[in-house]
Design an enzyme around this catalytic site. Structure first.
Site, PDB file in Angstrom:
ATOM      1  N   VAL A  78      36.692  36.976  43.179  1.00 19.04           N
ATOM      2  CA  VAL A  78      36.180  37.566  44.415  1.00 19.04           C
ATOM      3  C   VAL A  78      35.970  39.061  44.256  1.00 19.04           C
ATOM      4  O   VAL A  78      36.510  39.694  43.342  1.00 19.04           O
ATOM      5  CB  VAL A  78      37.134  37.306  45.609  1.00 19.04           C
ATOM      6  N   GLU A  79      35.181  39.624  45.188  1.00 21.39           N
ATOM      7  CA  GLU A  79      34.916  41.063  45.185  1.00 21.39           C
ATOM      8  C   GLU A  79      35.747  41.798  46.234  1.00 21.39           C
ATOM      9  O   GLU A  79      36.019  42.983  46.082  1.00 21.39           O
ATOM     10  CB  GLU A  79      33.430  41.317  45.478  1.00 21.39           C
ATOM     11  N   THR A  80      36.119  41.088  47.292  1.00 22.57           N
ATOM     12  CA  THR A  80      36.779  41.715  48.432  1.00 22.57           C
ATOM     13  C   THR A  80      38.011  40.933  48.858  1.00 22.57           C
ATOM     14  O   THR A  80      37.980  39.700  48.900  1.00 22.57           O
ATOM     15  CB  THR A  80      35.804  41.806  49.632  1.00 22.57           C
TER      16      THR A  80
END
Length: 361
Positions: A78-80
């Site tokens: 994931v990025e966030t």
């Protein structure tokens, strides 16, 4: 299993237990699972009336949550990361062990961190000061409280600036309404007001109130119940907005305390009207965040300690979900046959990212 799509609308749900949608999405092939059987939602129409979509029964029981074993894989997928605060970052005014090091690790890997709380007693600026007092460096733009969500929702529907907002709640809601340019009354100043029930007594109320916002309120009293009841029942089109319907909250680290849902319930009881909920698990804040930061929700992991708010919030938005056992939910509750909301993963607390990362190397 049939899966529910989160509505792209910027309108919140009308309850904390949303109604399933008839829309479906194909199962995700990415790491983790989103949109489980617990993750359906209700959308509100532009006129703030609930839209009840057809209920689609799940073809099978919810898949049991997996114990997090490989934190590195989840982090890389994931990025966030969206974190709840109470029960995840702190309890009351006490920081949970290992939180600073965990946040530093995630930032060092280039992850965006966002903090979303249903607690409406503080504004975003006030929450920034709380993070600072606990030794955490968090930007105000990374904080989203339900007090801010209430004001942002009114802005999103072009609530008339000549109308007023009656507030059952504390300073956080008042500050955010002022910053958004909305007139308001009520709040803590009404905490000392009493009603003398003499024969023939008639209580006046402001006919220009177009919305009642209800949040957690330690100064809750009968005067406020009656005033907001009159506004909702007698002012045409008056909105009933709840920051959340949380049953309990962490005012101290010693025990659980009655939450904002108890105040919302009092209004529901006297008006027989369901509120528009702008806090978790409504998708309003998720939609707002996705638009503000340009985030793809499949690249988000929602981390929280409550099944019916945090985890459902993530599922409604199409995110990966991680339950931590450092707050409200116990492993017994999670694994109970009566529980239908299952996160993708669960672990003891967010500092497990540090130890599980080391174990996986």
């Amino acid at each position: 299993m049939l899966l529910a799509r989160a509505s792209p609308s910027f309108l919140p749900s009308t309850s904390s237990s949303p109604t399933p949608s008839s829309q479906t999405l194909p199962p995700s092939a990415s790491f983790g699972r989103s949109q489980r059987s617990g993750g359906a939602l209700t959308a509100a129409s532009p006129h703030c009336a609930a839209v009840r979509r057809p209920v689609m029964a799940a073809a099978a029981a919810a898949v049991p949550a997996a114990k997090l074993e490989d934190a590195e894989a989840l982090i890389d997928s994931v990025e966030t990361f969206i974190f709840d605060c109470d029960g995840v970052i702190w309890k009351g005014d006490k920081l949970i062990d290992g939180v600073p090091e965990t946040l530093d690790l995630l930032r060092s890997k280039g992850k965006r961190l966002v903090f979303v709380t249903n607690n409406s007693t503080k504004s975003r600026k006030q929450y920034g000061k709380k993070f600072e007092s606990l030794g955490l460096s968090v930007n105000e733009e990374e904080i989203f409280a339900s007090s801010f969500a209430a004001a942002a929702y009114l802005e999103s529907i072009d609530f008339p600036k000549d109308k007023k907002v009656y507030v059952i709640g504390e300073e956080g809601i008042l500050i955010e309404l002022e910053l958004a340019g909305f007139q308001h009354l009520g709040g803590p100043t009404d905490g000392d007001k009493k009603i003398e029930l003499k024969p023939g007594f008639y209580m006046e109320h402001d006919k220009d109130v177009g919305a009642v916002v209800v949040g957690f309120d330690r100064y809750f009293n009968y005067y406020k119940v009656q005033y907001r009841t009159l506004c909702i029942r007698e002012n045409p089109g008056c909105l009933f907005i709840a920051t959340n319907r949380d049953a309990v909250t962490h005012l101290t680290d010693a025990q659980e305390w009655a939450g904002g849902g108890s105040m919302v319930g009092a209004v529901l009881g006297s008006t027989k009207q369901e509120p528009l909920v702008v806090g978790k698990p409504s998708t309003f804040m998720m939609d707002y965040l996705a638009k503000k930061f340009g985030i793809t929700t499949s690249q988000i992991c929602m981390v929280g300690d409550r099944l019916d708010t945090d985890i459902l919030f993530g599922q409604n938005g199409g995110c990966k979900t991680l339950l931590v056992l450092s707050g409200v939910t116990s492993v017994e509750t999670l694994q109970s046959p009566n529980n239908t909301i299952q996160p993708d993963f669960y672990t003891n607390q967010i500092s497990d990212f540090l130890t599980l990362k080391a174990a996986a190397v």
